[in-house]
Design a protein around this motif. Structure first.
Motif, PDB file in Angstrom:
ATOM      1  N   ASN A  16      13.290 -10.162   2.169  1.00 26.13           N
ATOM      2  CA  ASN A  16      14.261  -9.373   2.979  1.00 26.13           C
ATOM      3  C   ASN A  16      15.556  -9.425   2.579  1.00 26.13           C
ATOM      4  OD1 ASN A  16      16.264  -8.691   5.375  1.00 26.13           O
ATOM      5  ND2 ASN A  16      14.507  -8.601   6.629  1.00 26.13           N
ATOM      6  N   SER A  69       3.501   0.927   8.352  1.00 25.29           N
ATOM      7  CA  SER A  69       3.077  -0.246   7.407  1.00 25.29           C
ATOM      8  C   SER A  69       2.322  -1.336   8.099  1.00 25.29           C
ATOM      9  CB  SER A  69       4.538  -1.133   7.028  1.00 25.29           C
ATOM     10  OG  SER A  69       4.746  -1.699   8.047  1.00 25.29           O
ATOM     11  N   GLY A 107       9.173 -10.375   3.985  1.00 26.67           N
ATOM     12  CA  GLY A 107       8.759  -9.524   4.923  1.00 26.67           C
ATOM     13  C   GLY A 107       9.172  -8.044   5.059  1.00 26.67           C
ATOM     14  N   PHE A 118      15.856   2.234   6.388  1.00 25.47           N
ATOM     15  CA  PHE A 118      15.327   1.545   7.638  1.00 25.47           C
ATOM     16  C   PHE A 118      16.622   1.492   8.469  1.00 25.47           C
ATOM     17  CE2 PHE A 118      11.722  -1.562   5.986  1.00 25.47           C
ATOM     18  CZ  PHE A 118      10.932  -0.322   5.424  1.00 25.47           C
ATOM     19  N   ASN A 161       2.722  -4.266   8.219  1.00 25.37           N
ATOM     20  CA  ASN A 161       3.788  -5.309   9.194  1.00 25.37           C
ATOM     21  C   ASN A 161       3.852  -4.683  10.556  1.00 25.37           C
ATOM     22  OD1 ASN A 161       3.998  -7.071   7.238  1.00 25.37           O
ATOM     23  ND2 ASN A 161       6.137  -6.927   7.029  1.00 25.37           N
ATOM     24  N   GLU A 162       3.947  -3.447  10.567  1.00 24.31           N
ATOM     25  CA  GLU A 162       4.393  -2.862  11.916  1.00 24.31           C
ATOM     26  C   GLU A 162       3.135  -2.756  12.581  1.00 24.31           C
ATOM     27  OE1 GLU A 162       5.927   1.255  12.009  1.00 24.31           O
ATOM     28  OE2 GLU A 162       5.759   1.329  14.374  1.00 24.31           O
ATOM     29  N   MET A 219      12.022   1.293  17.345  1.00 20.96           N
ATOM     30  CA  MET A 219      12.095  -0.004  16.496  1.00 20.96           C
ATOM     31  C   MET A 219      11.395  -1.160  17.012  1.00 20.96           C
ATOM     32  SD  MET A 219      16.188  -0.627  15.746  1.00 20.96           S
ATOM     33  CE  MET A 219      17.015   0.652  14.763  1.00 20.96           C
ATOM     34  N   VAL A 220      10.842  -1.961  16.238  1.00 23.50           N
ATOM     35  CA  VAL A 220       9.776  -3.145  16.814  1.00 23.50           C
ATOM     36  C   VAL A 220      10.455  -4.547  16.601  1.00 23.50           C
ATOM     37  CG1 VAL A 220       7.718  -4.283  16.386  1.00 23.50           C
ATOM     38  CG2 VAL A 220       8.112  -1.776  15.952  1.00 23.50           C
ATOM     39  N   ASP A 221      11.051  -4.842  15.388  1.00 26.28           N
ATOM     40  CA  ASP A 221      11.572  -6.244  15.085  1.00 26.28           C
ATOM     41  C   ASP A 221      13.208  -6.033  15.076  1.00 26.28           C
ATOM     42  OD1 ASP A 221      10.923  -4.914  12.511  1.00 26.28           O
ATOM     43  OD2 ASP A 221      12.030  -6.355  11.492  1.00 26.28           O
ATOM     44  N   PHE A 233       6.661   0.758   0.853  1.00 27.63           N
ATOM     45  CA  PHE A 233       5.780   2.033   0.976  1.00 27.63           C
ATOM     46  C   PHE A 233       5.287   2.730  -0.570  1.00 27.63           C
ATOM     47  CE2 PHE A 233       7.875   1.257   4.971  1.00 27.63           C
ATOM     48  CZ  PHE A 233       7.009   1.744   5.946  1.00 27.63           C
ATOM     49  N   THR A 267      14.119   7.380   1.978  1.00 29.09           N
ATOM     50  CA  THR A 267      13.817   6.667   3.352  1.00 29.09           C
ATOM     51  C   THR A 267      14.585   5.494   3.186  1.00 29.09           C
ATOM     52  OG1 THR A 267      11.286   7.526   3.072  1.00 29.09           O
ATOM     53  CG2 THR A 267      11.846   5.310   4.390  1.00 29.09           C
ATOM     54  N   THR A 288      14.808  -6.248  12.175  1.00 31.20           N
ATOM     55  CA  THR A 288      15.229  -6.918  11.243  1.00 31.20           C
ATOM     56  C   THR A 288      14.744  -6.609   9.724  1.00 31.20           C
ATOM     57  OG1 THR A 288      13.539  -8.558  11.226  1.00 31.20           O
ATOM     58  CG2 THR A 288      15.350  -9.006  12.754  1.00 31.20           C
ATOM     59  N   GLY A 289      14.196  -5.393   9.793  1.00 27.88           N
ATOM     60  CA  GLY A 289      13.877  -4.895   8.429  1.00 27.88           C
ATOM     61  C   GLY A 289      12.372  -5.161   8.112  1.00 27.88           C
ATOM     62  N   MET A 290      11.521  -5.652   8.903  1.00 19.84           N
ATOM     63  CA  MET A 290      10.482  -6.219   8.703  1.00 19.84           C
ATOM     64  C   MET A 290       8.958  -5.077   8.753  1.00 19.84           C
ATOM     65  SD  MET A 290       7.741  -7.706  10.479  1.00 19.84           S
ATOM     66  CE  MET A 290       8.014  -8.946  11.791  1.00 19.84           C
ATOM     67  N   CYS A 291       9.358  -4.128   9.343  1.00 20.15           N
ATOM     68  CA  CYS A 291       8.312  -3.417   9.862  1.00 20.15           C
ATOM     69  C   CYS A 291       8.246  -1.839   9.360  1.00 20.15           C
ATOM     70  CB  CYS A 291       8.048  -3.231  11.592  1.00 20.15           C
ATOM     71  SG  CYS A 291       9.192  -2.388  12.264  1.00 20.15           S
ATOM     72  N   GLY A 292       9.373  -1.517   9.280  1.00 21.10           N
ATOM     73  CA  GLY A 292       9.687   0.123   9.028  1.00 21.10           C
ATOM     74  C   GLY A 292       9.157   0.981  10.035  1.00 21.10           C
ATOM     75  N   ALA A 293       9.122   0.582  11.191  1.00 18.43           N
ATOM     76  CA  ALA A 293       9.163   1.491  12.149  1.00 18.43           C
ATOM     77  C   ALA A 293      10.238   2.500  12.278  1.00 18.43           C
ATOM     78  CB  ALA A 293       8.859   1.092  13.570  1.00 18.43           C
ATOM     79  N   PRO A 318       8.416  -4.508   3.884  1.00 15.42           N
ATOM     80  CA  PRO A 318       7.160  -3.725   3.595  1.00 15.42           C
ATOM     81  C   PRO A 318       7.417  -2.683   2.441  1.00 15.42           C
ATOM     82  CG  PRO A 318       8.042  -3.039   5.700  1.00 15.42           C
ATOM     83  CD  PRO A 318       8.986  -3.999   5.341  1.00 15.42           C
ATOM     84  N   ARG A 332      12.010   3.974  10.010  1.00 17.82           N
ATOM     85  CA  ARG A 332      12.388   4.645   8.846  1.00 17.82           C
ATOM     86  C   ARG A 332      13.055   6.123   9.317  1.00 17.82           C
ATOM     87  NH1 ARG A 332       6.904   3.798   8.565  1.00 17.82           N
ATOM     88  NH2 ARG A 332       5.914   5.735   7.776  1.00 17.82           N
ATOM     89  N   VAL A 333      13.819   6.447   8.550  1.00 14.44           N
ATOM     90  CA  VAL A 333      14.641   7.718   8.699  1.00 14.44           C
ATOM     91  C   VAL A 333      14.753   8.266   7.162  1.00 14.44           C
ATOM     92  CG1 VAL A 333      15.761   7.162  10.812  1.00 14.44           C
ATOM     93  CG2 VAL A 333      17.025   6.581   8.578  1.00 14.44           C
TER      94      VAL A 333
END
Ligand SMILES: Cc1cc2nc3c(=O)[nH]c(=O)nc-3n(C[C@H](O)[C@H](O)[C@H](O)COP(=O)(O)OP(=O)(O)OC[C@H]3O[C@@H](n4cnc5c(N)ncnc54)[C@H](O)[C@@H]3O)c2cc1C
Ligand SMILES: Cc1cc2nc3c(=O)[nH]c(=O)nc-3n(C[C@H](O)[C@H](O)[C@H](O)COP(=O)(O)OP(=O)(O)OC[C@H]3O[C@@H](n4cnc5c(N)ncnc54)[C@H](O)[C@@H]3O)c2cc1C
Ligand code: SF4
Ligand code: FES
Lengths: 270, 471
Positions: B397, B254, B237, A235, B256-257, A215-217, B241, A233, A219-224, B239, A226-227
């Motif tokens: 969001n 993304s 915020g 978050f 954003n990431e 994870m990065v943030d 896909f 897909t 809070t749902g902002m980056c998508g890192a 993103p 994802r599953v």
């Protein structure tokens, strides 16, 4: 900035990290996580809440030392401050009276399953808690878990407890013995959660897992994070981290967890 | 009057070959002398067309005249009457679509470099130390919560504190500034400029609370118990896909990431900073907006030998600022236009290695007036990559709408507001910026903030919440 109230190694490699966050405890539910960043240079990492106390305004997480970021936290002490401690994040678990609920925890999940067992018990369920570790010396919070469970079963792979094996082996025995189980919750390493999900799949016992992606943030902002669940897909940080264990694409999860393997090694060797 | 020079006074910038190895800002900005030369090109029109193109109606000929006369402090004062973030806007506004597009000089020559002059004024002020604080009105005793610290939130906070209200601004992340800190890279908008602007509202008395996700730790309804009005400036915020096969392979980010790791988490300084980022050698960025340009240029700075932009329309339809496209081209970004990705292919360990694309042709104009790209059947081909950045847009969001009963949202989850006041469907709650419009621009977010602040002030003073216009 949040002050660390306590940081203790409870068993080798696992630390209980208690942080002052005055108005958070009143908002926490079983299954929530927080994001913590140790210092200015730190990474934001997710930790599940393992306990909290409204009176003292503190939140406790069980921290398993894995790489650089968890080590940084493990080396901090009471009185030090972490630069970020934000939460509650994620969707809490669904807590209601299901009947008999199995709560399975391993490694840091022995800690994070505790509030789940507590809440399930309070909702009137019969709670069977399964915990696993390599050996007895890695088991913690047995007393706390016993208090909130009707039955606590400890499995170890070195046989230092009566049951030798893993949570999934213990669960299989329960199912074979005809125990009627209405729901299973698993928290801890990916391997254990996948294993539990496979164990309950044939009997179609509803199984919830708490996915620990990168994870990065949070809070749902980056998508890192994802599953893939049911082919879609999602978050993990906002749609989860709690998902149906039978619908999760475990292979993808394992692959995505390795995304930073190389850099993690560099960071660790520093 | 002396003959007008047909071209803008050039702005010195870092050499492309040098700058692709660093994260420092690309243009150096005007010197006082250059600024005065450029300002002298302005015709001081009686009916300045440029102002019609400015979403916040800056007195453009006014501030430019001050510069031409060397009265720089007055130029800043004139600018700040309408724009609280001139150092930011001078750098990131799409001037060629706004003020400079309408400038009369542009009919025959290059327009006046309004953006560069705006930037010059703000930087000039910054070079003199801390900006003087505007006078505050007497305290009204009213309390306001601003959620989100992007340009919309900062504008509302700054405007309302000046009118004597007590303002608390909540931010989910550990730094304030919204997209200005987590998205737009250092080489385009130095973070110290954003920090300066945030600090300015804090010095005026705004209480800034970081690491607070509204909707979880506190709901909007709970805020309404403690505050007289709430402004939601939470941005767009989430993103998007592509929803094509292979999208969850490793090293597919993304934007954003990718940008958050690089900017907010300072992964470009890894391992000094702990957050890692994959330094791809062949990076494909998908999209044609500012976000895509920022990603492709970040990839170069992280050591990519080849940074490719894949965009399904043609150059003309690219929504990015002209300057960003120029800079990207100068730096060697490889544009593959009229190309649309249809799948990603990975190696056996789950890392992306190819993007499969289709060639496109331009067909009839679509709803946006741009010619619609249509795929050429059977034109599939593959581009070898080791990482991909998906930059095709964001939407708001859902966290706050999901936890706020009575707050209406539109098709993309954007909060519905009354355009002129920022009023939402919920009494006491206002919104503006990307959360209402979907991903847009800094200046439009500020404009929305300004309009909302005006309406909030009125609501705070009169307590009247007129029924919302139905549209
Ligand atoms: C929702 C959520 C809740 C979590 N709760 C907790 C918690 O309560 N306690 C806790 O200790 N950890 C928890 N984790 C995992 C924790 O966030 C990671 O272990 C941590 O980010 C690793 O950071 P690092 O820099 O120390 O290790 P890294 O350098 O990132 O990784 C070091 C090694 O550990 C492995 N690793 C990475 N992530 C995990 C993981 N999730 N589990 C096991 N091994 C991993 C890596 O593959 C690598 O080999 C949670 C994760 C999520 C997403
Ligand atoms: C990479 C990139 C490049 C861009 N380039 C340009 C450009 O060159 N020119 C231009 O004009 N525009 C550009 N834009 C667009 C511009 O940045 C946005 O339109 C603008 O920032 C919107 O402002 P905002 O205040 O509405 O929201 P944001 O800037 O998105 O700020 C919203 C803030 O709210 C916070 N938040 C969200 N949810 C919560 C919550 N629940 N609780 C508390 N806080 C919350 C977020 O963390 C964030 O900090 C770019 C955008 C990106 C991503
Ligand atoms: S339109 Fe151009 S020339 Fe006229 S006032 Fe505006 S900037 Fe100056
Ligand atoms: S961690 Fe960024 S979206 Fe989930």
């Amino acid at each position: 900035m949040n002050k660390i109230a306590a940081r203790d190694m409870v068993v080798p490699n696992i630390h209980l990290l208690t942080v002052e966050a005055p108005d958070m405890p009143g908002k926490l539910r079983a299954g929530h996580f927080i994001m913590v960043k140790a210092d200015e240079f730190g990474e934001r990492i997710p930790l599940t809440v393992a306990d909290w106390d409204e009176q003292s305004g503190t939140v406790t997480c069980a921290l398993m030392q894995a790489g650089r970021s968890t080590r940084k936290l493990a080396e901090m002490n009471a009185g030090d401050c972490v630069s970020t401690f934000v939460g509650p994040l994620g969707k809490p678990l669904q807590i209601e009276k299901f009947g008999t609920v199995v709560c399975a925890g391993g490694c840091y999940g022995i800690g994070s399953i505790y509030p789940v067992a507590r809440a399930m018990k309070a909702a009137g369920n019969r709670v069977i808690t399964l915990i696993e570790a390599r050996g007895r010396y890695l088991v913690y919070w047995e007393d706390k878990l016993r208090e909130t469970s009707d039955v606590l079963m400890v499995s170890t792979s070195d046989g230092s407890t009566p049951f030798r094996g893993r949570n999934s082996d213990r669960l299989r025995v329960l199912i074979e013995d005809g125990e009627e189980i209405h729901r299973v919750i698993a928290m801890g390493c990916t391997f254990m959660m996948a294993d539990i999900s496979e164990t309950t799949r044939p009997a179609e016992i509803p199984t919830r897992v708490s996915l620990n992606t990168v994870m990065v943030d949070g809070t749902g902002m980056c998508g890192a994070c994802r599953v893939e669940v049911d082919g879609n897909t999602r978050f993990a940080c906002v749609d989860g981290p709690d998902f149906d264990g039978h619908a999760v694409n475990w292979d993808l999860l394992r692959i995505r967890r390795r995304a930073y393997y190389h850099q993690e090694t560099i960071s660790e060797e520093r | 009057m002396a003959k007008v020079s047909p071209k803008k006074t050039p702005m010195r910038e870092q050499d492309p070959q040098v700058r692709i190895d660093n994260f420092e800002e690309v243009p150096f900005g005007y010197s006082e002398e250059e600024a005065m030369i450029e300002a002298a090109r302005c015709l001081q029109c009686k009916k300045p067309l440029c102002m019609q193109g400015c979403p916040v109606e800056i007195d453009i000929p006014g501030f430019i005249m001050h510069i031409a006369e060397g009265r720089f402090q007055e130029a800043v004062v004139t600018l700040k009457k309408k724009n609280v973030l001139p150092a930011v806007c001078g750098r990131v506004c799409p001037q060629e679509e706004q003020c400079e597009k309408l400038c009369v000089l542009g009919k025959k020559f290059e327009p006046v470099a309004i953006g560069r002059l705006e930037r010059f004024s703000a930087d000039w002020e910054a070079s003199r130390g801390e900006a003087p604080l505007p006078r505050k009105k007497k305290s009204t005793g009213k309390r306001v919560a601003v959620v989100g610290s992007g340009p919309a939130g900062i504008t509302v906070a700054g405007d309302l504190i000046q009118r004597g209200h007590r303002v608390t601004m909540f931010e989910a992340l550990h730094e304030a500034g919204g997209v200005l800190v987590y998205g737009i890279p250092e080489f385009r908008l130095p973070k110290k400029i954003v920090a300066r602007e945030v600090n300015h509202v804090v010095r005026m008395g705004v209480k800034l609370v970081m690491d607070r996700v509204i909707g979880t730790i506190e709901t909007v309804d709970e805020l309404l118990e403690q505050y007289d009005a709430v402004f939601l400036g939470t941005g767009a915020g989430l993103p998007w896909f592509l929803n094509i096969p292979g999208e969850n392979l490793n090293h597919i980010y993304s934007a954003n990431e990718y940008l958050t790791r690089a900017n907010l988490m300072k992964a470009y300084l890894f391992p000094e900073y702990d957050t890692p980022i994959f330094r791809g050698k062949r990076v494909a960025t998908i999209g044609g907006g500012n976000v895509a340009m920022d990603s492709a240029r970040t990839a170069l700075r992280l050591g990519a030998a080849q940074s490719i932009i894949i965009y399904r329309r043609s150059r003309q339809e690219m929504p990015a600022r002209l300057e960003e496209i120029h800079h990207a081209e100068q730096e060697g970004v490889d544009f593959r236009l009229l190309t649309n990705p249809v799948a990603f292919h990975g190696d056996e360990t789950g890392f992306v290695k190819e993007v499969e694309c289709l060639r496109m042709e331009l067909g009839e104009p679509d709803a946006s007036g741009r010619r619609r790209p249509v795929p050429v059947e059977g034109s599939n081909f593959r581009i070898t990559v080791d990482s991909v950045v998906i930059s095709i847009g964001n939407s708001p969001n859902p966290l706050i709408p999901n936890t706020t009963p009575g707050l209406e949202t539109g098709k993309w989850g954007n909060i519905q507001i009354e355009e002129t006041t920022g009023k939402t469907s919920k009494k006491g709650v206002f919104a503006g910026g990307d959360v209402a419009t979907g991903a847009a621009t800094v200046i439009s977010a500020m404009g929305a903030g300004r309009r909302a602040a005006r309406a909030m002030h009125e609501y705070l003073v009169t307590g009247r919440w007129e029924p919302q216009e139905t549209s």
